[in-house]
Design a protein around this motif. Structure first.
Motif, short mmCIF file in Angstrom:
data_model
loop_
_atom_site.label_atom_id
_atom_site.label_comp_id
_atom_site.label_asym_id
_atom_site.label_seq_id
_atom_site.Cartn_x
_atom_site.Cartn_y
_atom_site.Cartn_z
N LEU A 78 75.55 5.24 33.21
CA LEU A 78 75.27 6.25 34.13
C LEU A 78 73.78 6.52 34.03
CD1 LEU A 78 76.27 8.51 35.83
CD2 LEU A 78 76.52 9.94 33.75
N GLY A 79 73.15 6.29 35.21
CA GLY A 79 71.54 6.53 35.27
C GLY A 79 71.14 7.65 36.01
N GLY A 80 72.17 8.45 36.51
CA GLY A 80 71.82 9.88 36.92
C GLY A 80 72.96 10.31 37.77
N PHE A 81 72.85 11.59 38.56
CA PHE A 81 73.77 12.14 39.34
C PHE A 81 73.25 13.04 40.47
CE2 PHE A 81 73.52 14.84 36.10
CZ PHE A 81 73.45 16.12 36.32
N TYR A 82 73.87 13.26 41.52
CA TYR A 82 73.55 14.49 42.29
C TYR A 82 74.96 15.27 42.24
CZ TYR A 82 70.00 11.89 44.61
OH TYR A 82 68.68 10.88 44.88
N LEU A 83 74.73 16.45 42.11
CA LEU A 83 75.81 17.53 42.27
C LEU A 83 75.56 18.27 43.58
CD1 LEU A 83 78.38 18.81 41.15
CD2 LEU A 83 76.98 20.40 39.84
N ILE A 84 76.63 18.03 44.55
CA ILE A 84 76.36 18.69 46.00
C ILE A 84 77.71 19.54 46.21
CG2 ILE A 84 75.49 16.58 46.74
CD1 ILE A 84 77.79 15.65 48.15
N ASP A 85 77.45 20.19 47.28
CA ASP A 85 78.43 21.18 47.64
C ASP A 85 78.57 20.98 49.14
OD1 ASP A 85 80.29 23.17 48.30
OD2 ASP A 85 79.18 24.85 47.32
N CYS A 86 79.53 20.34 49.59
CA CYS A 86 79.84 20.21 51.07
C CYS A 86 81.24 20.33 51.66
CB CYS A 86 79.36 18.56 51.45
SG CYS A 86 80.40 17.45 50.22
N GLU A 87 81.44 20.15 52.74
CA GLU A 87 82.59 20.60 53.42
C GLU A 87 84.09 19.78 52.74
OE1 GLU A 87 84.66 20.69 57.96
OE2 GLU A 87 82.36 20.01 57.73
N ASN A 88 83.80 18.23 52.82
CA ASN A 88 85.08 17.67 52.26
C ASN A 88 84.62 16.35 51.75
OD1 ASN A 88 84.38 16.05 54.40
ND2 ASN A 88 85.65 17.40 55.89
N LYS A 89 85.51 15.63 51.28
CA LYS A 89 85.36 14.52 50.80
C LYS A 89 84.60 13.34 51.44
CE LYS A 89 87.56 10.52 48.03
NZ LYS A 89 88.66 10.26 47.36
N GLU A 90 84.85 13.40 53.01
CA GLU A 90 84.54 12.58 54.06
C GLU A 90 83.00 12.96 53.82
OE1 GLU A 90 87.36 14.23 54.37
OE2 GLU A 90 88.48 12.33 54.29
N ARG A 91 82.52 14.05 53.97
CA ARG A 91 80.95 14.37 54.23
C ARG A 91 80.63 13.94 52.72
NH1 ARG A 91 76.36 14.47 56.41
NH2 ARG A 91 75.03 16.23 55.43
N ARG A 112 83.09 11.88 43.16
CA ARG A 112 84.31 12.29 42.43
C ARG A 112 84.20 13.85 42.73
NH1 ARG A 112 84.96 10.39 36.52
NH2 ARG A 112 87.07 11.40 36.86
N GLN A 113 85.19 14.56 43.37
CA GLN A 113 85.31 16.05 43.45
C GLN A 113 85.31 16.65 41.96
OE1 GLN A 113 88.47 17.41 45.83
NE2 GLN A 113 87.97 19.49 45.43
N VAL A 114 84.63 17.68 42.01
CA VAL A 114 84.63 18.47 40.93
C VAL A 114 85.90 19.44 40.72
CG1 VAL A 114 83.43 20.67 39.50
CG2 VAL A 114 81.98 18.66 40.83
N MET A 115 86.38 19.49 39.55
CA MET A 115 88.02 20.00 39.46
C MET A 115 87.77 21.25 38.89
SD MET A 115 91.27 18.43 37.52
CE MET A 115 90.57 18.49 35.95
N PHE A 116 86.77 21.53 37.96
CA PHE A 116 86.71 22.86 37.05
C PHE A 116 85.26 22.96 36.97
CE2 PHE A 116 88.79 25.69 33.98
CZ PHE A 116 87.64 25.88 33.18
N ALA A 117 84.80 24.03 37.35
CA ALA A 117 83.38 24.48 36.97
C ALA A 117 83.28 25.99 36.78
CB ALA A 117 82.63 24.03 38.27
N ASP A 118 82.22 26.51 35.90
CA ASP A 118 81.83 27.71 35.81
C ASP A 118 83.18 28.67 35.49
OD1 ASP A 118 79.30 27.30 36.43
OD2 ASP A 118 79.68 27.71 38.52
N GLN A 120 86.36 28.00 36.31
CA GLN A 120 87.31 28.31 37.32
C GLN A 120 87.66 26.90 38.01
OE1 GLN A 120 86.52 31.01 40.36
NE2 GLN A 120 85.11 32.19 38.99
N LEU A 121 89.16 26.73 38.46
CA LEU A 121 89.36 25.83 38.87
C LEU A 121 88.69 25.80 40.43
CD1 LEU A 121 93.29 25.39 38.29
CD2 LEU A 121 91.38 23.59 37.39
N GLU A 122 88.23 24.65 40.74
CA GLU A 122 87.47 24.57 42.03
C GLU A 122 88.79 24.23 43.10
OE1 GLU A 122 84.32 24.23 43.04
OE2 GLU A 122 84.00 24.98 41.17
N ALA A 123 88.68 24.89 44.31
CA ALA A 123 89.48 24.71 45.35
C ALA A 123 89.47 23.38 46.33
CB ALA A 123 89.38 25.87 46.51
#
Length: 123
Positions: A78-91, A112-118, A120-123
């Motif tokens: 694992l060299g790094g990552f981006y954490l993004i917030d977008c409309e859906n998996k396709e985006r 991969r979609q985030v399942m749990f953060a802060d 709370q379960l993510e919607a």
């Protein structure tokens, strides 16, 4: 929806690139980051040091045991990552396809979609 785009690096692949190709990857990431910021989809991005500088921590008999990394003996890490917030998996996939690493055989980009953060379960 939050997604983690993880970048999997193979040092042998990177070492085989020319200086110009390496610079193009860096420039491509800079362009990608600016585009994510403009679209409001960027949460954060982080690059990680080489796994040889990692520490692996486990607890045995109630005591921490620390050994030099990496945790796994593998060609890729694992060299790094981006954490993004977008409309859906396709985006998220559309965005990931813009990362320059996707065009280089032997490097991997995973969405991969985030399942749990802060707390709370993510919607």
């Amino acid at each position: 929806m939050k997604f983690l785009i993880s970048l999997h690096i193979n040092p042998a692949v990177l070492d085989a690139l020319t200086d110009e190709e390496k610079a193009a990857i860096g420039d491509g990431h800079a362009t990608f980051i600016e585009a994510l910021k403009r679209s409001g989809e960027m949460i954060t991005t982080q690059a990680l040091v080489d796994p040889s500088q990692a520490a692996v921590v486990s607890v045995r008999n109630g005591q921490p045991v620390v050994t030099d990394g990496p945790f796994l003996e593998a060609k890729e890490y694992l060299g790094g990552f981006y954490l993004i917030d977008c409309e859906n998996k396709e985006r998220a996939i559309e965005l990931a396809a813009q990362i320059p690493d996707t065009a280089i055989e032997g490097l991997g980009v995973e969405v991969r979609q985030v399942m749990f953060a802060d707390g709370q379960l993510e919607a």
